[in-house]
Design a protein around this motif. Structure first.
Motif, PDB file in Angstrom:
ATOM      1  N   HIS A 116       0.841  -1.206   0.000  1.00 35.69           N
ATOM      2  CA  HIS A 116       0.000   0.000   0.000  1.00 35.69           C
ATOM      3  C   HIS A 116       0.873   1.253   0.000  1.00 35.69           C
ATOM      4  N   HIS A 117       1.883   1.240   0.872  1.00 34.32           N
ATOM      5  CA  HIS A 117       2.738   2.424   0.979  1.00 34.32           C
ATOM      6  C   HIS A 117       3.536   2.647  -0.300  1.00 34.32           C
ATOM      7  N   THR A 118       4.056   1.563  -0.852  1.00 27.74           N
ATOM      8  CA  THR A 118       4.852   1.676  -2.077  1.00 27.74           C
ATOM      9  C   THR A 118       3.981   2.181  -3.226  1.00 27.74           C
ATOM     10  N   LYS A 119       2.764   1.652  -3.315  1.00 31.96           N
ATOM     11  CA  LYS A 119       1.864   2.076  -4.395  1.00 31.96           C
ATOM     12  C   LYS A 119       1.532   3.567  -4.274  1.00 31.96           C
ATOM     13  N   ALA A 120       1.194   3.997  -3.045  1.00 23.92           N
ATOM     14  CA  ALA A 120       0.856   5.416  -2.846  1.00 23.92           C
ATOM     15  C   ALA A 120       2.044   6.285  -3.256  1.00 23.92           C
ATOM     16  N   HIS A 121       3.229   5.847  -2.872  1.00 26.28           N
ATOM     17  CA  HIS A 121       4.429   6.623  -3.186  1.00 26.28           C
ATOM     18  C   HIS A 121       4.653   6.670  -4.701  1.00 26.28           C
ATOM     19  N   ASN A 122       4.520   5.539  -5.351  1.00 25.04           N
ATOM     20  CA  ASN A 122       4.721   5.497  -6.808  1.00 25.04           C
ATOM     21  C   ASN A 122       3.627   6.264  -7.548  1.00 25.04           C
ATOM     22  N   ASP A 123       2.385   6.097  -7.084  1.00 25.19           N
ATOM     23  CA  ASP A 123       1.272   6.831  -7.717  1.00 25.19           C
ATOM     24  C   ASP A 123       1.465   8.339  -7.595  1.00 25.19           C
ATOM     25  N   GLY A 124       2.137   8.753  -6.537  1.00 25.30           N
ATOM     26  CA  GLY A 124       2.306  10.193  -6.293  1.00 25.30           C
ATOM     27  C   GLY A 124       3.528  10.788  -6.967  1.00 25.30           C
ATOM     28  N   ALA A 125       4.296   9.959  -7.656  1.00 25.92           N
ATOM     29  CA  ALA A 125       5.566  10.452  -8.226  1.00 25.92           C
ATOM     30  C   ALA A 125       5.331  11.629  -9.179  1.00 25.92           C
ATOM     31  N   TRP A 126       4.317  11.522 -10.026  1.00 27.26           N
ATOM     32  CA  TRP A 126       4.081  12.598 -11.002  1.00 27.26           C
ATOM     33  C   TRP A 126       3.687  13.904 -10.307  1.00 27.26           C
ATOM     34  N   VAL A 127       3.042  13.789  -9.137  1.00 26.53           N
ATOM     35  CA  VAL A 127       2.649  15.001  -8.400  1.00 26.53           C
ATOM     36  C   VAL A 127       3.898  15.682  -7.818  1.00 26.53           C
ATOM     37  N   ARG A 128       4.767  14.870  -7.223  1.00 24.32           N
ATOM     38  CA  ARG A 128       6.002  15.439  -6.653  1.00 24.32           C
ATOM     39  C   ARG A 128       6.868  16.048  -7.765  1.00 24.32           C
ATOM     40  N   GLU A 129       6.931  15.362  -8.910  1.00 23.21           N
ATOM     41  CA  GLU A 129       7.708  15.890 -10.044  1.00 23.21           C
ATOM     42  C   GLU A 129       7.129  17.223 -10.517  1.00 23.21           C
ATOM     43  N   ALA A 130       5.796  17.285 -10.561  1.00 24.43           N
ATOM     44  CA  ALA A 130       5.141  18.529 -10.998  1.00 24.43           C
ATOM     45  C   ALA A 130       5.463  19.667 -10.040  1.00 24.43           C
ATOM     46  N   ALA A 131       5.425  19.365  -8.753  1.00 27.27           N
ATOM     47  CA  ALA A 131       5.693  20.408  -7.751  1.00 27.27           C
ATOM     48  C   ALA A 131       7.119  20.926  -7.902  1.00 27.27           C
ATOM     49  N   ILE A 132       8.059  20.027  -8.134  1.00 28.60           N
ATOM     50  CA  ILE A 132       9.459  20.440  -8.292  1.00 28.60           C
ATOM     51  C   ILE A 132       9.625  21.254  -9.583  1.00 28.60           C
ATOM     52  N   ALA A 133       9.019  20.757 -10.672  1.00 28.59           N
ATOM     53  CA  ALA A 133       9.126  21.461 -11.950  1.00 28.59           C
ATOM     54  C   ALA A 133       8.553  22.866 -11.841  1.00 28.59           C
ATOM     55  N   PHE A 134       7.424  22.980 -11.151  1.00 31.15           N
ATOM     56  CA  PHE A 134       6.778  24.287 -10.993  1.00 31.15           C
ATOM     57  C   PHE A 134       7.692  25.237 -10.210  1.00 31.15           C
ATOM     58  N   GLN A 135       8.271  24.696  -9.146  1.00 36.31           N
ATOM     59  CA  GLN A 135       9.167  25.508  -8.321  1.00 36.31           C
ATOM     60  C   GLN A 135      10.366  26.008  -9.138  1.00 36.31           C
ATOM     61  N   GLU A 136      10.899  25.122  -9.950  1.00 33.97           N
ATOM     62  CA  GLU A 136      12.037  25.511 -10.801  1.00 33.97           C
ATOM     63  C   GLU A 136      11.642  26.627 -11.759  1.00 33.97           C
ATOM     64  N   LYS A 137      10.460  26.490 -12.351  1.00 37.65           N
ATOM     65  CA  LYS A 137       9.987  27.515 -13.290  1.00 37.65           C
ATOM     66  C   LYS A 137       9.812  28.861 -12.581  1.00 37.65           C
ATOM     67  N   GLN A 138       9.314  28.811 -11.356  1.00 36.67           N
ATOM     68  CA  GLN A 138       9.108  30.049 -10.592  1.00 36.67           C
ATOM     69  C   GLN A 138      10.448  30.724 -10.314  1.00 36.67           C
ATOM     70  N   LYS A 139      11.427  29.895  -9.952  1.00 37.53           N
ATOM     71  CA  LYS A 139      12.769  30.427  -9.655  1.00 37.53           C
ATOM     72  C   LYS A 139      13.332  31.133 -10.896  1.00 37.53           C
ATOM     73  N   LEU A 140      13.174  30.462 -12.025  1.00 31.42           N
ATOM     74  CA  LEU A 140      13.688  30.989 -13.278  1.00 31.42           C
ATOM     75  C   LEU A 140      13.014  32.325 -13.597  1.00 31.42           C
ATOM     76  N   LYS A 141      11.694  32.357 -13.372  1.00 30.51           N
ATOM     77  CA  LYS A 141      10.912  33.581 -13.635  1.00 30.51           C
ATOM     78  C   LYS A 141      11.429  34.729 -12.788  1.00 30.51           C
ATOM     79  N   SER A 142      11.638  34.461 -11.509  1.00 34.87           N
ATOM     80  CA  SER A 142      12.055  35.548 -10.615  1.00 34.87           C
ATOM     81  C   SER A 142      13.478  35.992 -10.948  1.00 34.87           C
ATOM     82  N   LYS A 143      14.301  35.093 -11.490  1.00 33.38           N
ATOM     83  CA  LYS A 143      15.656  35.473 -11.918  1.00 33.38           C
ATOM     84  C   LYS A 143      15.589  36.433 -13.099  1.00 33.38           C
ATOM     85  N   ILE A 144      14.738  36.078 -14.067  1.00 32.37           N
ATOM     86  CA  ILE A 144      14.582  36.895 -15.271  1.00 32.37           C
ATOM     87  C   ILE A 144      14.021  38.274 -14.909  1.00 32.37           C
ATOM     88  N   ALA A 145      13.043  38.246 -13.991  1.00 35.57           N
ATOM     89  CA  ALA A 145      12.427  39.506 -13.551  1.00 35.57           C
ATOM     90  C   ALA A 145      13.451  40.318 -12.759  1.00 35.57           C
TER      91      ALA A 145
END
Lengths: 251, 314
Positions: free
Chosen positions: B285-314
């Protein structure tokens, strides 16, 4: 007994009851521990709101009825939650899309209900609006994050909204009960919430880079009038299991 | 080497003087490893422990009990979070702890491999499992590692509420209908021995105990803690007219403690080794929840990176 007020409280209570149940099903399955904590928090708030409205409904009904009788011992047709709350936890995108759509709706609804002439409803709503304001800020953040995150998250959240959109027209359906209570300054005519709801979802979708699906009337049978999705029966079978198996027991 | 032995001496002197060890302080590698093992095991136990309770969350029989159970499970998630944070101060990331858990390298408390079969089991978990955990955790408030000790202080406050929540369920059942009382007795029959085993092997057989006591990672031995738990729990059950599943359980006037039957260590080790009724399902159960959530964690990291980049450009 004030039938209209009773029915109205059931509608308010059942939305929280069933949505919090869906969240309870998701317990320990979140994408990360922080999310398990946050989503349970939302579920707890919704359950608390449901309890307050069902208690008020039980008081209105009288005759020793309790909030637990209403929560656990009604027939399926007697539950008055909207279809959107019944949708299963398909994946995290559906969970957050469902939550966001309900949060926006609840936000405008409860803002108005804080001014209700009924002091109990106004009191419950004054507490609830603080909670809902947080719920909305959290779910809106996630919609933007998923919309702008990766290609996969974008596709998943857009798909979830496309699928769930048909359940949103019910939110703004109204009937004589609502109109009567709105005229008396006690309740809210749901159709009056549509503009604000549309604008807010549009605003967040634009931040998230998501397309707004078009609203189409999908059904003439609505949960708030006692006609449900196929999902609800299974949910109730589980939720009502113990109280129905041991009708004389107190817990 | 000279320097190490001097450091070791100073380290032991600090421990002996009850000075807390903090993340940036020098510590022997074995002390660090021992703590990493113990704290992460503790964190995993909190997280895996959410499952047997979550099993009844959707069937809680009243709004009040549902609310309390939901809040309790949320507390467990919070405890897991404090503990992972405390463990991370030792230089290992949470992702690694989870990997060790999923790979079967890290353990969690075996008691959570037993199934919850009735609503009374939710009472028994609070009363017995949390009751046993508290005895251990109160003792661990005095542990020598600062972050672990502080996490324990916070956790103990909430655990005592959990124990009362569980006992309240048992009280209601014991005072309820005949069927309810039977439900409570059945839960006690099934959870009593697993709760006693939670304290681990007898002192003589405990692999990590001596060093842990010397370094004050543990403050009291497994057997001392186990005896304290038994002594405080018996009257709580007898008061409700429940019977403990041990015919040798009796007050010993000489030792001023309860005597009890030998523990079935075969069962204990069997469950530890992965053959308990729930080991596979809990981990899956724990492994499945963790694996199922991988795309969410990846999205959160990707979003954060994009925000950082935006604030650098600004």
């Amino acid at each position: 007994m004030n039938n209209n007020l009773f029915t109205y409280c059931l509608r308010l209570g059942d939305n929280g009851l069933i949505l919090s149940h869906r969240i309870a099903e998701y317990c320990s399955a979140g994408p990360q521990l922080e999310e398990d904590l946050a989503i349970t928090n939302v579920g707890l708030d919704l359950l608390g709101q449901a309890e307050s409205f069902l208690k008020y409904a039980a008081d209105i009904k009288g005759g020793g009825t309790t909030e637990d009788d209403l929560a656990f011992k009604r027939k399926e047709k007697e539950y008055l939650c909207v279809h959107l709350t019944e949708i299963p936890n398909i994946d995290y995108a559906y969970i957050m899309a469902r939550q966001f759509l309900m949060d926006v709706y609840n936000y405008y609804l409860f803002q108005k209900l804080t001014a209700s002439k009924d002091t109990v409803i106004a009191g419950i709503s004054a507490k609830a609006i603080k909670e809902i304001t947080y719920h909305l800020s959290r779910s809106a953040d996630w919609i933007v994050r998923l919309g702008q995150g990766t290609d996969e998250s974008h596709l998943r959240i857009q798909t979830a909204f496309n699928d769930l959109w048909m359940f949103t027209d019910e939110l703004f359906e109204t009937d004589e009960i609502e109109k009567d209570l709105a005229n008396k300054g006690i309740g809210v005519d749901s159709s009056s919430l549509k503009e604000d709801w549309k604008n807010k979802t549009k605003e967040i979708f634009s931040q998230a880079g998501l397309q707004t699906p078009t609203i189409e009337k999908h059904s003439l049978a609505y949960g708030k009038f006692g006609s449900h999705t196929e999902y609800l029966g299974f949910l109730l079978a589980e939720m009502q299991h113990i109280p129905l198996l041991y009708p004389d027991a107190k817990w | 080497m000279m320097e190490d032995s001097k450091k070791l001496e100073e380290f032991q002197a600090k421990i002996d003087a009850d000075v807390k060890i903090e993340p940036k302080d020098w510590m022997p590698e074995k002390y660090r490893q021992n703590l990493i093992r113990q704290i992460s095991q503790h964190a995993h136990s909190e997280i895996i422990g959410m499952q047997p309770e979550g099993n009844w969350l959707t069937r809680a029989p009243s709004l009040r009990s549902k609310k309390i159970l939901m809040a309790k499970i949320q507390d467990e998630a919070g405890h897991g979070l404090y503990l992972y944070c405390a463990a991370e101060t030792l230089g290992v990331k949470r992702e690694q702890f989870l990997k060790w858990l999923h790979d079967g390298v890290a353990k969690y408390s075996s008691v959570f491999n037993y199934p919850t079969l009735s609503w009374a089991d939710i009472g028994a978990i609070g009363w017995l499992v949390d009751g046993a955990a508290i005895v251990n955790q109160v003792s661990l408030q005095g542990t020598s590692y600062g972050p672990y000790s502080r996490a324990m202080v916070k956790i103990c406050k909430e655990e005592s509420f959990h124990q009362r929540q569980g006992y309240e369920i048992i009280v209601n059942l014991a005072n309820g209908t005949k069927e309810q009382k039977q439900m409570a007795q059945d839960a006690l029959d099934r959870w009593w021995w697993p709760s006693i085993m939670m304290f681990g092997p007898h002192d003589a057989d405990s692999a990590h105990s001596n060093q842990s006591l010397k370094w004050k990672i543990k403050r009291e031995s497994n057997d001392e803690l186990r005896q304290r738990y038994i002594d405080k729990t018996i009257h709580q059950g007898e008061h409700l007219g429940l019977t403990f599943p041990d015919e040798n359980l009796k007050w010993n006037d000489k030792t001023k403690h309860y005597d009890y039957s030998p523990i079935d260590w075969d069962e204990f080790w069997n469950v530890v080794k992965g053959n308990g009724p729930g080991n596979k399902a809990r981990l899956a159960h724990h492994t499945k929840a963790h694996n199922d959530g991988a795309w969410v964690r990846e999205a959160a990291i990707a979003f954060q990176e994009k925000q950082k980049l935006k604030s650098k450009i600004a």
